[in-house]
Each structure stands twice: as structure tokens, then as C-alpha cells.
Write a protein that holds these residues in place. Structure first.
Motif, PDB file in Angstrom:
ATOM      1  N   LEU A  39      10.437  -1.207 -10.268  1.00  0.00           N
ATOM      2  CA  LEU A  39       9.400  -1.080  -9.126  1.00  0.00           C
ATOM      3  C   LEU A  39      10.129  -0.199  -8.374  1.00  0.00           C
ATOM      4  O   LEU A  39       9.804   0.074  -7.100  1.00  0.00           O
ATOM      5  CB  LEU A  39      10.206  -3.333  -8.773  1.00  0.00           C
ATOM      6  CG  LEU A  39       8.780  -3.997  -9.975  1.00  0.00           C
ATOM      7  CD1 LEU A  39       8.877  -5.465  -9.241  1.00  0.00           C
ATOM      8  CD2 LEU A  39       7.478  -3.559  -9.596  1.00  0.00           C
ATOM      9  N   ILE A  51       6.423  -3.344  -1.337  1.00  0.00           N
ATOM     10  CA  ILE A  51       6.296  -4.631  -1.596  1.00  0.00           C
ATOM     11  C   ILE A  51       6.037  -5.982  -1.191  1.00  0.00           C
ATOM     12  O   ILE A  51       6.825  -6.107  -0.407  1.00  0.00           O
ATOM     13  CB  ILE A  51       6.601  -4.670  -3.274  1.00  0.00           C
ATOM     14  CG1 ILE A  51       6.489  -3.660  -3.488  1.00  0.00           C
ATOM     15  CG2 ILE A  51       6.005  -5.609  -3.952  1.00  0.00           C
ATOM     16  CD1 ILE A  51       7.868  -3.859  -5.620  1.00  0.00           C
ATOM     17  N   LEU A  94       1.226  -6.257  -3.773  1.00  0.00           N
ATOM     18  CA  LEU A  94       0.242  -4.898  -3.457  1.00  0.00           C
ATOM     19  C   LEU A  94       2.029  -4.309  -3.089  1.00  0.00           C
ATOM     20  O   LEU A  94       2.714  -4.217  -2.149  1.00  0.00           O
ATOM     21  CB  LEU A  94       0.279  -5.128  -1.775  1.00  0.00           C
ATOM     22  CG  LEU A  94      -0.796  -3.813  -1.579  1.00  0.00           C
ATOM     23  CD1 LEU A  94      -0.972  -3.320  -1.970  1.00  0.00           C
ATOM     24  CD2 LEU A  94      -1.103  -4.947   0.333  1.00  0.00           C
ATOM     25  N   HIS A  95       1.531  -2.872  -3.902  1.00  0.00           N
ATOM     26  CA  HIS A  95       2.412  -1.745  -4.230  1.00  0.00           C
ATOM     27  C   HIS A  95       2.625  -0.301  -2.876  1.00  0.00           C
ATOM     28  O   HIS A  95       1.958   0.165  -3.379  1.00  0.00           O
ATOM     29  CB  HIS A  95       2.876  -1.547  -5.473  1.00  0.00           C
ATOM     30  CG  HIS A  95       3.294  -2.090  -6.255  1.00  0.00           C
ATOM     31  ND1 HIS A  95       3.461  -2.038  -7.855  1.00  0.00           N
ATOM     32  CD2 HIS A  95       4.284  -2.787  -6.020  1.00  0.00           C
ATOM     33  CE1 HIS A  95       4.271  -2.719  -8.593  1.00  0.00           C
ATOM     34  NE2 HIS A  95       4.477  -3.838  -7.457  1.00  0.00           N
ATOM     35  N   LEU A 139       2.957   3.184  -3.705  1.00  0.00           N
ATOM     36  CA  LEU A 139       2.182   3.882  -4.108  1.00  0.00           C
ATOM     37  C   LEU A 139       1.278   5.097  -3.552  1.00  0.00           C
ATOM     38  O   LEU A 139       0.739   5.957  -3.731  1.00  0.00           O
ATOM     39  CB  LEU A 139       1.508   3.736  -5.218  1.00  0.00           C
ATOM     40  CG  LEU A 139       2.791   2.349  -5.842  1.00  0.00           C
ATOM     41  CD1 LEU A 139       1.841   1.593  -7.432  1.00  0.00           C
ATOM     42  CD2 LEU A 139       3.659   3.938  -6.875  1.00  0.00           C
ATOM     43  N   LEU A 140       1.669   4.457  -1.613  1.00  0.00           N
ATOM     44  CA  LEU A 140       0.496   4.848  -1.321  1.00  0.00           C
ATOM     45  C   LEU A 140       1.126   5.985  -0.646  1.00  0.00           C
ATOM     46  O   LEU A 140       1.998   5.896   0.030  1.00  0.00           O
ATOM     47  CB  LEU A 140      -0.788   3.736  -0.386  1.00  0.00           C
ATOM     48  CG  LEU A 140      -0.937   3.223  -1.442  1.00  0.00           C
ATOM     49  CD1 LEU A 140      -1.569   2.160  -0.100  1.00  0.00           C
ATOM     50  CD2 LEU A 140      -2.739   3.792  -1.789  1.00  0.00           C
ATOM     51  N   ALA A 151      -4.625  -0.268   3.168  1.00  0.00           N
ATOM     52  CA  ALA A 151      -4.371  -1.078   2.179  1.00  0.00           C
ATOM     53  C   ALA A 151      -3.927  -2.421   2.777  1.00  0.00           C
ATOM     54  O   ALA A 151      -3.491  -3.719   2.473  1.00  0.00           O
ATOM     55  CB  ALA A 151      -2.978  -0.831   1.146  1.00  0.00           C
TER      56      ALA A 151
END
Lengths: 68, 277
Positions: free
Chosen positions: B190, B196, B215-216, B219-220, B229
Motif C-alpha cells: 500500500l 487512503i 479509497l486509494h 493513485l490520483l 473522488a
């Protein structure tokens, strides 16, 4: 099966277009799954650790601060 | 404020109150006698002393006729309390092992912000605001952020209060940097996915102990994506608090599974559709 070269070409283009569409859909779904997903086996380990931290009081609920 | 500071202050007040109470009339010190007879265990003393403090504080100071026995008992209790209040590290360690103590310290308003008040959003700490609902929490929300210089971290920090306001039935646990790093070191895959937001469904039962979703945000890439998000998360968690099958809803609404999801994706507006759903 196909009467002319045009029909063959048309069919091929349609197959490619549909294939691209499916590929794009799966890519987007994969991205969404990576971003936002349910708990899997690996995540369950982390959630267990988080719950343990809550249970022993290492982490406490965040408190919202508002103007008086 | 740390748990240590809170406990030190409480113990100090307890000592002061007990010393003052030794000057009170004997008939008014009946409650103190009860306090003086508390067990000698450190934790039990803390529990027993905090309650009489409230009673003693409202007693009139003009009453004279101190009882030496009571005074001696009060001094004795104060001396017993003092050693547990002096070493800050030991109390801090105690706070880490006692959830109630940690929650009590969290409920204490911060000294640096006198004009602000702290609203206890967690039902575990009791309602502290008129807008606190009586609903039981469905989720526990964890925020893990090791502090990457990332747009998502900025967006999350700027909007955490709003997220909290929108989900105030559910307690939010924000891990600090050290806690987040320690957790990520145990879950190495992770690393780099943080911030997160992990949501634990408290209704989980049976063979699956842990239900929920995560929700990661890390990564955005852009702030706009992270904000979208985050909005999606807030909307989803609010609209699905009563869901009987949360995981199915996650797959259907967020993964865009099925033909309708495919159509939304093909429409090129999965994000917008999610927001408008």
C-alpha cells in the motif's frame, strides 16, 4: 459469407471497434477497482490492525472543530 | 493535547480540590470520606477521585471547622495521586492502553484555541453538539496519510472537516504520520497508495469479520480528480448507510459493473455520472 471486400472490411472494423470498446471499459473498471474497492484478504489484515489500534486506544476519533 | 497532559491536569485539580475540601464541615465531608476510602490501585484511585472532585468544588469555602482526620486522609490521597501524575511518560503510556482515557483526553478542548469548541462526533464520546445525531454508527472511517507531497493529501487535509461534518454519525480516525508510516510498513503493497480512506462496516458478522471498502486517493494525480473522488466517497457513504449489501453496491455503483455501468463508461462520463447518481 461476405459478398465483397467492403463487407469484410466493415466487419473487421466493427470487430475492432467493439474490441476497443470492451478493452476501454475493462480498463476503466480496473482503474475504478484499484481506486475504490471492497475489502479483500490483504486489506482485511490492515483493517484488523486498525481495529486493534482502536481497541487499545492508540488512535482516537477525530474531533471536528467549529467556530463558537 | 496529549493524554498525559490531560491526566496531569485532572490529577492536579483533584489534589487541589481534595486539599480544599479538608477545610469543610464534617457533615459536608461525608462524600469525601467515601473518596478517602478508595482502593489504592492507581487506576481505581483515578476513577474514584474524579467524581468527588465535582461534589467538593461546589462546597462553600466559608464553612469552617476542619477535621484533622479528613485533612489527613485528603493529604494521603493527594500524595498517592501525585506520583501517578508526575511522570508524563507513564501516563501517556497508560493513555495508549486505556481507550476511555484516550477518548477523555480527546474530548478536552485544546488550550490554543479558546474561541473554538470541539465537537465530539463519535457516539462513543457522547453528544456534544445540538447537531449530533443519535444514530448508531454504521462505519468506522480511517484516514491513513504518510505525508507525501501529493495533491491528494492537500485536498484531503483541506476537506477533512467537511467530510467529518457530512459523516458525523460515523467516527473518523485520522492516523498521524508516524502511525501511518508504521501501518504502511506492515502493509508494504500500500506504500504510495496513500492517502487512503478505509471504511470499516461495523455490521459485519459471521465468517467475514471485516467488511467495508477503501479509497486509494494517492493513485490520483490531480487535485480535481482527488476532489471528485472525495465527493464521490462522501456521497456514497451517506447514501448507502442503510444498505443491506454494501459490497454489492460498491461493485454496482463504483465499479460500473453490468450493462448500465458499461454504458456510463462508454458515455465517457463515469465520474460525472457517479457524482450525479
Amino acid at each position: 459469407m461476405f459478398d465483397s471486400f467492403g463487407d469484410v472490411l466493415g466487419g473487421a472494423v466493427a470487430v475492432v471497434a467493439i474490441g476497443y470498446l470492451v478493452f476501454e471499459i475493462e480498463q476503466k473498471r480496473k482503474k475504478l477497482r484499484t481506486l475504490f474497492n471492497v475489502i479483500n484478504a490483504d486489506d482485511a489484515v490492515m483493517f484488523g490492525q486498525l481495529e486493534d489500534m482502536v481497541a487499545i486506544g492508540v488512535i482516537i476519533p477525530h474531533h471536528r472543530t467549529v467556530a463558537a | 493535547m496529549t493524554a498525559a497532559a490531560t491526566r496531569t491536569g485532572t490529577s492536579g485539580r483533584a489534589k487541589h480540590a481534595l486539599s480544599a475540601s479538608s477545610k469543610a464541615a464534617p457533615e459536608q465531608d461525608a462524600a469525601e470520606e467515601t473518596a478517602a476510602s478508595q482502593p489504592e490501585g492507581a487506576d481505581e484511585q483515578r476513577e474514584g477521585v474524579d467524581e468527588p472532585t465535582e461534589t467538593v468544588a461546589v462546597q462553600p469555602e466559608s464553612v469552617d471547622g476542619p477535621t484533622e482526620v479528613i485533612a489527613a486522609q485528603s493529604e494521603s490521597i493527594a500524595e498517592q495521586i501525585e506520583p501517578s501524575a508526575a511522570p508524563v511518560e507513564s501516563v501517556a503510556a497508560l493513555g495508549e492502553s486505556i481507550p476511555e482515557l484516550a477518548e477523555a483526553s480527546a474530548a478536552t478542548p485544546k488550550a490554543g484555541a479558546p474561541e473554538a469548541k470541539t465537537v465530539a462526533a463519535s457516539p462513543e464520546t457522547g453528544p456534544a453538539s445540538p447537531d449530533t445525531r443519535d444514530e448508531k454508527p454504521r462505519f468506522r472511517i480511517f484516514v491513513i496519510d504518510s505525508g507525501w507531497n501529493h495533491p491528494a493529501s492537500k485536498v484531503l487535509n483541506e476537506n477533512i472537516e467537511l467530510i467529518h461534518a457530512l459523516t458525523h454519525e460515523d467516527p473518523i480516525y485520522v492516523l498521524d504520520r508516524d502511525q501511518s508510516v508504521a501501518l504502511l510498513r506492515k502493509n508494504k503493497r500500500l506504500i504510495g497508495h496513500d492517502p487512503i480512506i478505509a471504511v470499516h462496516d461495523l455490521t459485519a458478522s459471521g465468517f467475514r469479520k471485516h467488511l467495508g471498502f477503501r479509497l486509494h486517493l494517492g493513485l490520483l494525480d490531480g487535485e480535481a480528480d482527488a476532489l471528485s473522488a472525495l465527493k464521490m466517497f462522501a456521497r456514497f457513504i451517506n447514501t448507502h448507510r442503510e444498505s443491506q449489501n454494501l459490497e454489492a453496491d460498491v461493485r454496482r455503483k463504483l465499479h460500473k459493473q453490468g450493462m448500465s455501468g458499461a454504458i456510463e463508461i462508454v458515455g465517457g462520463a463515469a465520474h460525472h455520472v457517479l457524482m450525479e447518481a
